[in-house]
Scaffold this motif. Sequence first.
Motif, PDB file in Angstrom:
ATOM      1  N   ASP A  87       0.847  -1.185   0.000  1.00  6.70           N
ATOM      2  CA  ASP A  87       0.000   0.000   0.000  1.00  6.70           C
ATOM      3  C   ASP A  87       0.889   1.244   0.000  1.00  6.70           C
ATOM      4  N   PRO A  88       0.593   2.236  -0.847  1.00  7.93           N
ATOM      5  CA  PRO A  88       1.440   3.434  -0.896  1.00  7.93           C
ATOM      6  C   PRO A  88       1.600   4.131   0.453  1.00  7.93           C
ATOM      7  N   THR A  89       0.555   4.113   1.274  1.00 10.20           N
ATOM      8  CA  THR A  89       0.659   4.755   2.584  1.00 10.20           C
ATOM      9  C   THR A  89       1.650   4.020   3.483  1.00 10.20           C
ATOM     10  N   ASP A  90       1.627   2.687   3.442  1.00  2.11           N
ATOM     11  CA  ASP A  90       2.602   1.920   4.222  1.00  2.11           C
ATOM     12  C   ASP A  90       4.026   2.201   3.761  1.00  2.11           C
ATOM     13  N   LEU A  91       4.212   2.286   2.447  1.00  2.00           N
ATOM     14  CA  LEU A  91       5.544   2.582   1.928  1.00  2.00           C
ATOM     15  C   LEU A  91       5.998   3.978   2.347  1.00  2.00           C
ATOM     16  N   ALA A  92       5.094   4.947   2.304  1.00  3.16           N
ATOM     17  CA  ALA A  92       5.442   6.304   2.719  1.00  3.16           C
ATOM     18  C   ALA A  92       5.777   6.354   4.205  1.00  3.16           C
ATOM     19  N   ASP A  93       5.013   5.635   5.037  1.00  4.44           N
ATOM     20  CA  ASP A  93       5.330   5.583   6.469  1.00  4.44           C
ATOM     21  C   ASP A  93       6.725   5.020   6.699  1.00  4.44           C
ATOM     22  N   GLY A  94       7.067   3.962   5.958  1.00  6.04           N
ATOM     23  CA  GLY A  94       8.379   3.364   6.138  1.00  6.04           C
ATOM     24  C   GLY A  94       9.503   4.261   5.652  1.00  6.04           C
ATOM     25  N   LEU A  95       9.291   4.924   4.520  1.00  6.52           N
ATOM     26  CA  LEU A  95      10.338   5.806   3.999  1.00  6.52           C
ATOM     27  C   LEU A  95      10.606   6.970   4.946  1.00  6.52           C
ATOM     28  N   ALA A  96       9.556   7.468   5.598  1.00  3.25           N
ATOM     29  CA  ALA A  96       9.740   8.598   6.502  1.00  3.25           C
ATOM     30  C   ALA A  96      10.277   8.169   7.860  1.00  3.25           C
ATOM     31  N   GLN A  97       9.793   7.050   8.408  1.00  3.37           N
ATOM     32  CA  GLN A  97      10.147   6.667   9.766  1.00  3.37           C
ATOM     33  C   GLN A  97      11.383   5.765   9.838  1.00  3.37           C
ATOM     34  N   ILE A  98      11.594   4.931   8.830  1.00  2.00           N
ATOM     35  CA  ILE A  98      12.726   4.006   8.858  1.00  2.00           C
ATOM     36  C   ILE A  98      13.880   4.519   8.017  1.00  2.00           C
ATOM     37  N   ALA A  99      13.592   4.915   6.765  1.00  2.00           N
ATOM     38  CA  ALA A  99      14.646   5.451   5.901  1.00  2.00           C
ATOM     39  C   ALA A  99      14.957   6.905   6.205  1.00  2.00           C
ATOM     40  N   HIS A 100      14.063   7.579   6.972  1.00  2.00           N
ATOM     41  CA  HIS A 100      14.266   8.967   7.403  1.00  2.00           C
ATOM     42  C   HIS A 100      14.428   9.917   6.202  1.00  2.00           C
ATOM     43  N   LEU A 101      13.623   9.696   5.184  1.00  2.00           N
ATOM     44  CA  LEU A 101      13.583  10.647   4.077  1.00  2.00           C
ATOM     45  C   LEU A 101      12.784  11.879   4.500  1.00  2.00           C
TER      46      LEU A 101
END
Length: 269
Positions: A138-152
């Motif tokens: 899901d795009p929202t899950d990917l965005a959450d991960g990119l912001a919180q884990i990858a720290h983009l």
Amino acid sequence: MSAQAAAPPVGVVPDAPRLRFVDGVNPVTRLAAVMVLTTPLLLTVDWLSAAVALGIQLVLFALAGVTPRLLVVRTWPILIAAPIAGVSMLLYGRPEGTEYWAFWLARITDGSIELAVAVTVRVLAIGLPAALLFLRVDPTDLADGLAQIAHLPARFVLGALAATRLVGLFVEDWRAMALSRRARGIGDHGALRRVATMAFALLVLAIRRGSKLATAMEARGFGSDIPRTWARSSRVGASDAVLLVLAAAIAATSIVLAVWAGTFHPVWA
């Protein structure tokens, strides 16, 4: 049954089949696994490393529940692009060894045949994991991960998420324009002209919609530099580590076997 009961869970793409051992992996981990797996394969153009990687991938995908029909339906562009790339290498690859056929610039030799096989298998080995690992993301899950884990940066992530959410509207807009043109009697003739005019209209509509969305997001504070909070936390666990280890193991095995067999051919050589 109520509307809430009939709705799919948050983060699940309703039309995508379930994959064992993969659905519980964080989308960012899947992205990292694809990069870990495919980057070493870009360093060489030999056929053995790509064949080993592709064979292991097909076995793992079968264990995860990917059927032959699902493989064809979800990856048909890659299945078409791979032989096309191979044919181009077959005709215009490096001329080495025995020459079997020649016409103007096209020459089929032992070297071009080997290169064609290597390129065809390599396209499949690189493209199939990227397509299959993101079946139920899901795009929202990917965005959450990119912001919180990858720290983009949050502004970049939220803007990309908003743009991704609008991609699905393009199909509906195109269908609506086609129906409206046919209702006015101007959509039955001149296929090339119709496609060009509809594409331009869709471009104008996308620009207007993007401008309105950007203004609305700015008004709601999405462009602020204040650190954001997130409604859903994105976490990684043991399954994420296993996927990364598998990706690294596949890449290392394929490269080591190619070096051992003497087929390793780096792209810079």
